[in-house]
Design a protein around this motif. Structure first.
Motif, PDB file in Angstrom:
ATOM      1  N   LEU A  46       0.822  -1.197   0.000  1.00 47.59           N
ATOM      2  CA  LEU A  46       0.000   0.000   0.000  1.00 47.59           C
ATOM      3  C   LEU A  46       0.865   1.259   0.000  1.00 47.59           C
ATOM      4  N   LEU A  47       1.962   1.257   0.767  1.00 48.09           N
ATOM      5  CA  LEU A  47       2.865   2.401   0.785  1.00 48.09           C
ATOM      6  C   LEU A  47       3.470   2.633  -0.593  1.00 48.09           C
ATOM      7  N   CYS A  48       3.859   1.557  -1.266  1.00 48.46           N
ATOM      8  CA  CYS A  48       4.427   1.676  -2.614  1.00 48.46           C
ATOM      9  C   CYS A  48       3.430   2.298  -3.575  1.00 48.46           C
ATOM     10  N   ARG A  49       2.187   1.833  -3.499  1.00 50.91           N
ATOM     11  CA  ARG A  49       1.168   2.327  -4.427  1.00 50.91           C
ATOM     12  C   ARG A  49       0.865   3.804  -4.183  1.00 50.91           C
ATOM     13  N   LEU A  50       0.802   4.177  -2.918  1.00 52.32           N
ATOM     14  CA  LEU A  50       0.524   5.579  -2.604  1.00 52.32           C
ATOM     15  C   LEU A  50       1.660   6.494  -3.063  1.00 52.32           C
ATOM     16  N   CYS A  51       2.908   6.052  -2.859  1.00 49.16           N
ATOM     17  CA  CYS A  51       4.053   6.862  -3.283  1.00 49.16           C
ATOM     18  C   CYS A  51       4.091   6.994  -4.801  1.00 49.16           C
ATOM     19  N   GLU A  52       3.768   5.909  -5.509  1.00 52.05           N
ATOM     20  CA  GLU A  52       3.751   5.965  -6.967  1.00 52.05           C
ATOM     21  C   GLU A  52       2.641   6.889  -7.449  1.00 52.05           C
ATOM     22  N   MET A  53       1.476   6.788  -6.798  1.00 55.66           N
ATOM     23  CA  MET A  53       0.341   7.607  -7.209  1.00 55.66           C
ATOM     24  C   MET A  53       0.642   9.097  -7.069  1.00 55.66           C
ATOM     25  N   GLN A  54       1.353   9.441  -5.991  1.00 59.18           N
ATOM     26  CA  GLN A  54       1.665  10.844  -5.741  1.00 59.18           C
ATOM     27  C   GLN A  54       2.922  11.318  -6.457  1.00 59.18           C
ATOM     28  N   GLY A  55       3.625  10.397  -7.122  1.00 57.07           N
ATOM     29  CA  GLY A  55       4.845  10.776  -7.828  1.00 57.07           C
ATOM     30  C   GLY A  55       6.016  11.030  -6.886  1.00 57.07           C
ATOM     31  N   PHE A  56       5.992  10.395  -5.701  1.00 54.34           N
ATOM     32  CA  PHE A  56       7.054  10.612  -4.723  1.00 54.34           C
ATOM     33  C   PHE A  56       8.319   9.809  -5.037  1.00 54.34           C
ATOM     34  N   GLY A  57       8.205   8.781  -5.821  1.00 51.75           N
ATOM     35  CA  GLY A  57       9.344   7.917  -6.086  1.00 51.75           C
ATOM     36  C   GLY A  57       9.343   6.695  -5.184  1.00 51.75           C
ATOM     37  N   ARG A  58      10.329   5.844  -5.397  1.00 57.29           N
ATOM     38  CA  ARG A  58      10.381   4.581  -4.666  1.00 57.29           C
ATOM     39  C   ARG A  58      10.901   4.771  -3.240  1.00 57.29           C
ATOM     40  N   PRO A  59      10.187   4.258  -2.231  1.00 54.54           N
ATOM     41  CA  PRO A  59      10.703   4.319  -0.855  1.00 54.54           C
ATOM     42  C   PRO A  59      11.972   3.464  -0.723  1.00 54.54           C
ATOM     43  N   VAL A  60      12.941   3.979   0.008  1.00 58.87           N
ATOM     44  CA  VAL A  60      14.167   3.241   0.301  1.00 58.87           C
ATOM     45  C   VAL A  60      14.237   3.070   1.820  1.00 58.87           C
ATOM     46  N   ARG A  61      14.413   1.843   2.278  1.00 59.34           N
ATOM     47  CA  ARG A  61      14.341   1.587   3.715  1.00 59.34           C
ATOM     48  C   ARG A  61      15.592   0.871   4.203  1.00 59.34           C
ATOM     49  N   GLU A  62      15.918   1.113   5.453  1.00 60.84           N
ATOM     50  CA  GLU A  62      16.965   0.391   6.162  1.00 60.84           C
ATOM     51  C   GLU A  62      16.350  -0.124   7.452  1.00 60.84           C
ATOM     52  N   ILE A  63      16.484  -1.427   7.690  1.00 53.03           N
ATOM     53  CA  ILE A  63      15.929  -2.035   8.896  1.00 53.03           C
ATOM     54  C   ILE A  63      17.058  -2.778   9.606  1.00 53.03           C
ATOM     55  N   HIS A  64      17.227  -2.520  10.900  1.00 50.16           N
ATOM     56  CA  HIS A  64      18.296  -3.129  11.688  1.00 50.16           C
ATOM     57  C   HIS A  64      17.719  -3.765  12.944  1.00 50.16           C
TER      58      HIS A  64
END
Length: 386
Positions: free
Chosen positions: A305-323
């Motif tokens: 859902l986060l990916c779709r919302l970012c694409e819809m708004q033209g924000f670009g691909r989310p980049v995440r770091e998880i530790h």
């Protein structure tokens, strides 16, 4: 003819798979000792207690878990070996349909001290050339964690529902917080057996009765005793995940904060555990295509859902770091995260907690989903502020 062929094939396979000499040795030992073994639920059991037992029933922490057992080794080898430490209350060898064992067993003694002695003397014991037994203390888990329950779940109502579905349910406690989808419940059972049986039936029972998909996992509350030590949790590799791959979704131009709210819980279960929950209606300014697209996305994971919302708004691909951060005394594993979205100047950071899972990859995936859920909530609050 087909039945006859299947019978012959099954007989042929049993001859090929089983070590008949070992089976004959077991039969001879049973006749000589007059020991009775009971086959039940995929395991073969001795005792519980045996006829010669004297004294009270064993308390907690009196069982060992034995693994790396040769598949053609049976009770005639294992019971005398583990009885050499002290009298056995019970011995359970896990079996499959072919007559082979499944490579692991449980031995229960009369005291925790005997368990420590069994581990000290029999761990690494070579039962057959090339096979060294692994012997460690059994956790005898009696607690299950139920996830993805409705947010308005009440413990007293859930307890009533569970007691109607399964035996041995003693108490229920709820957990909620960052990284937990909806509400999680820790359910205590009277024994490991009743918890195991419940684990097999509850997912399907909740799905059929309440149209609700819940997750069921073991929840361990066991802590090391004074006479033993437990290895520290294995640290996860610090993973900087690759950019989240967005999914193509044609949506309208308006992003309504109301649509970022999680989907509602089916009505059936809510009535059973504390009243109905209402369904959020779409925002008036959202186009019909947007509503349909996000409605289809509601059943997706938070990451999707986060990916779709970012694409819809033209924000670009989310980049995440998880530790991986640490394991808490409450039984949860804690992860830190950092998420950057190119079209948004704010960097999202925080901490999520999850329950232990069957593998490192599954727990990392759950932490990833919890991270996406927190970022979605942050976006929702930012939209509401504007």
């Amino acid at each position: 003819k087909n039945i006859d062929k299947q019978f012959k094939m099954k007989k042929y396979l049993s001859i090929c798979v089983l070590n008949l000499e070992r089976v004959k040795a077991l039969d001879s030992w049973l006749k000589t000792t007059n020991i009775t073994l009971t086959q039940v639920n995929g395991q073969r059991k001795y005792g519980g207690p045996p006829e010669v037992w004297a004294g009270p029933a064993p308390g907690p922490r009196c069982e060992v878990f034995i693994s790396q057992i040769p598949r053609d080794a049976y009770e005639d080898l294992l019971i005398p070996l583990f009885s050499s430490v002290g009298p056995l209350w019970e011995f359970r060898l896990m079996m499959n349909f072919s007559g082979q064992n499944r490579g692991f067993a449980y031995a229960k003694y009369g005291s925790s001290a005997m368990v420590s002695e069994a581990i000290r003397s029999l761990h690494g014991h070579m039962l057959e050339p090339g096979y060294r037994l692994c012997v460690r203390r059994s956790t005898e888990k009696r607690h299950l964690c139920m996830g993805e329950l409705p947010a308005d779940t009440r413990p007293e109502d859930l307890l009533q529902v569970l007691q109607g579905l399964s035996e041995g349910v003693e108490r229920v406690s709820l957990k909620a917080g960052p990284g937990i989808e909806g509400v999680a419940a820790i359910v205590a059972f009277s024994s490991h057996h009743t918890a195991s049986m419940a684990k097999k039936i509850l997912v399907e029972a909740f799905n059929k009765r309440f149209n609700l998909s819940v997750s069921i996992k073991w929840h361990s509350t066991v802590k090391p005793g004074p006479d033993e030590s437990m290895p520290p949790p294995q640290p996860f590799k610090n993973l900087a995940s690759s950019p989240v791959k967005p999914q193509r979704c044609i949506l309208g131009p308006t992003l309504s904060p109301h649509l970022l709210k999680p989907p509602s819980i089916p009505q059936g279960f809510c009535r059973a555990v504390g009243g109905p929950s209402s369904l959020q209606s779409p925002h008036p300014s959202c186009s019909s295509s947007c509503s349909q697209g996000l409605k289809a996305s509601a059943s997706s994971s938070p990451t999707m859902l986060l990916c779709r919302l970012c694409e819809m708004q033209g924000f670009g691909r989310p980049v995440r770091e998880i530790h991986y951060s640490h394991a808490g005394s409450d039984g949860f594993l804690y992860f830190t995260y950092k998420v950057c979205i190119p079209g948004i100047s704010q960097t999202f950071t925080g901490l999520v907690m999850i329950l232990p899972g069957p593998s490192a990859s599954s727990m990392l995936e759950e932490a990833s989903q919890a991270t996406a859920q927190q970022v979605l909530q942050a976006l929702y609050h930012n939209q509401g502020a504007h």
